[in-house]
Scaffold this active site. Structure first.
Site, short mmCIF file in Angstrom:
data_model
loop_
_atom_site.label_atom_id
_atom_site.label_comp_id
_atom_site.label_asym_id
_atom_site.label_seq_id
_atom_site.Cartn_x
_atom_site.Cartn_y
_atom_site.Cartn_z
N GLY A 21 0.01 0.27 9.95
CA GLY A 21 0.63 -0.61 8.97
C GLY A 21 -0.18 -1.91 8.85
O GLY A 21 0.19 -2.91 8.30
N LYS A 22 -1.34 -2.03 9.34
CA LYS A 22 -2.30 -3.39 9.16
C LYS A 22 -2.93 -3.29 7.75
O LYS A 22 -3.21 -4.33 7.40
CB LYS A 22 -3.23 -2.99 10.35
N ILE A 23 -3.21 -2.14 7.47
CA ILE A 23 -4.08 -2.05 6.05
C ILE A 23 -3.32 -0.99 5.05
O ILE A 23 -2.73 0.11 5.67
CB ILE A 23 -5.53 -1.91 6.00
N HIS A 73 -2.71 -5.25 4.74
CA HIS A 73 -3.60 -6.05 4.03
C HIS A 73 -4.24 -5.27 2.97
O HIS A 73 -4.38 -4.00 2.95
CB HIS A 73 -4.54 -6.26 5.14
#
Length: 377
Positions: free
Chosen positions: A314-316, A286
């Site tokens: 790996g979310k941001i 994101h």
């Protein structure tokens, strides 16, 4: 080049990037600005919110207005909410943000959506006192949410509305977005004050709303009652996983406002691991992250987890950490301020109406998944 020389070069580069005194002191000067009569919310925040948690809220507000809502970025903005916000009237902020095109989809606890319906049905909730005797309240058929009080009939009448609305849904599994759109549509038709309802206005503006734990609220409880009577209507959280992932996959850029944390927070953030970890589609994470939370990271819970920790999943995106803001405090204070700042400083955006585009976005995701199966067979 030897390993020693390489290590030496890395040390030199690190030393070269050490900030100077001038760079450390490059932030805007703090001044004891006076508070004036009739100041606007934006003037108050720009001039008074200079340090500590108020500065974090100011940073979050500017991040929202200057980057997430920048038309050139074309950011798809999700909002997640946990905690009893709609009983406290905070739905008005969400309706304002949706009307301006500032939030494009929502992930909420079911309880927030259930209590949202009271307002549309003209079932009254009242300001009260948190120090009352709860045994006496029960004897008088009064329900308490901290300092909010209402008659228990409010629950029974809302349940009756939900069950009636369920009768006109298909007798099969559906996504929670379909359930919530249907409830909102019924509120637009039958509600006394649908303008007070997040569900109703989201239906009018095609803003999809998801619940990551659909059994954990009175809405889900009434769907469960129907199952005892032989109904095949069920809520499919896996359909929600695919729909939210499809929305994130399609977006040019992705940003989120997280109110509280909990399951809705993870349900939004997991769309990126779903892409790279499960489907083999690399989107990188994101782009923008704003959280208002009362939880601290050292307890180990997701509600207090930092944006930096989210990078490791790996979310941001790693290079987007400067485009994150965490405000430690109460959403009932911060959200109205954030909303007022946004509507004062940002131009309304065209609404994306993502609910009406769900099938097209799912087809796009399926095609991308097929093309990347070699990476995650």
């Amino acid at each position: 080049m030897s390993h020693h020389d390489s290590h030496h070069t890395e040390e030199e580069q690190h030393q070269q990037h050490q900030p100077t005194q001038q760079e450390y002191l490059s932030g805007q000067r703090i001044l004891p600005n006076r508070v004036r009569p009739n100041m606007t919310i934006t003037e108050l925040m720009d001039e008074q919110f200079q340090a500590y948690n108020s500065a974090r809220l100011h940073e979050a507000s500017r991040l929202f207005v200057e980057k997430m809502l920048n038309p050139e970025q074309n950011t798809t903005v999700g909002l997640t909410m946990a905690g009893a916000l709609t009983p406290a009237g905070l739905g008005g902020c969400l309706i304002t943000l949706m009307e301006c095109g500032f939030i494009d989809f929502i992930v909420s606890t079911g309880a927030n959506l259930y209590h949202d319906m009271h307002h549309a049905l003209a079932l009254s909730l009242h300001r009260g006192d948190f120090r009352l005797d709860d045994t006496k309240l029960q004897e008088e058929h009064v329900v308490r949410i901290y300092d909010i009080l209402f008659e228990d009939r409010v629950l029974l009448d809302t349940d009756a509305f939900v069950r009636e609305a369920l009768n006109s849904l298909p007798n099969r599994p559906i996504a929670t977005s379909e359930l919530h759109h249907h409830l909102g549509t019924q509120l637009l038709k039958a509600g006394v004050n649908p303008e007070y309802s997040v569900l109703a206005q989201a239906a009018a503006w095609n803003v999809p709303i998801y619940t990551s734990s659909p059994g954990d609220s009175s809405i889900g409880m009434n769907v469960a009652r129907n199952a005892l009577e032989g109904s095949k209507l069920t809520l499919d959280p896996l359909a929600d996983v695919n729909e939210t992932t499809a929305i994130v996959h399609h977006a040019d850029q992705n940003g989120v406002i997280i109110l509280g944390g909990g399951s809705p927070k993870n349900f939004y953030l997991q769309t990126q691991p779903q892409l790279w970890e499960v489907l083999g589609i690399q989107k990188g994470g994101h782009d923008y992250f704003i959280q208002i939370t009362a939880d601290a990271p050292h307890w180990g819970g997701l509600s207090g987890a930092t944006p930096s920790e989210a990078v490791s999943w790996g979310k941001i995106k790693p290079d987007q950490l400067n485009d994150t803001a965490v405000v430690y405090g109460d959403s009932t204070i911060a959200l109205p301020l954030l909303t007022a700042y946004a509507v004062s400083k940002a131009q309304p955006r065209p609404r994306k109406e993502l609910y009406a585009k769900r099938e097209a976005l799912l087809t796009e995701l399926k095609d991308a998944f097929e093309a990347h199966k070699q990476f995650r067979p």
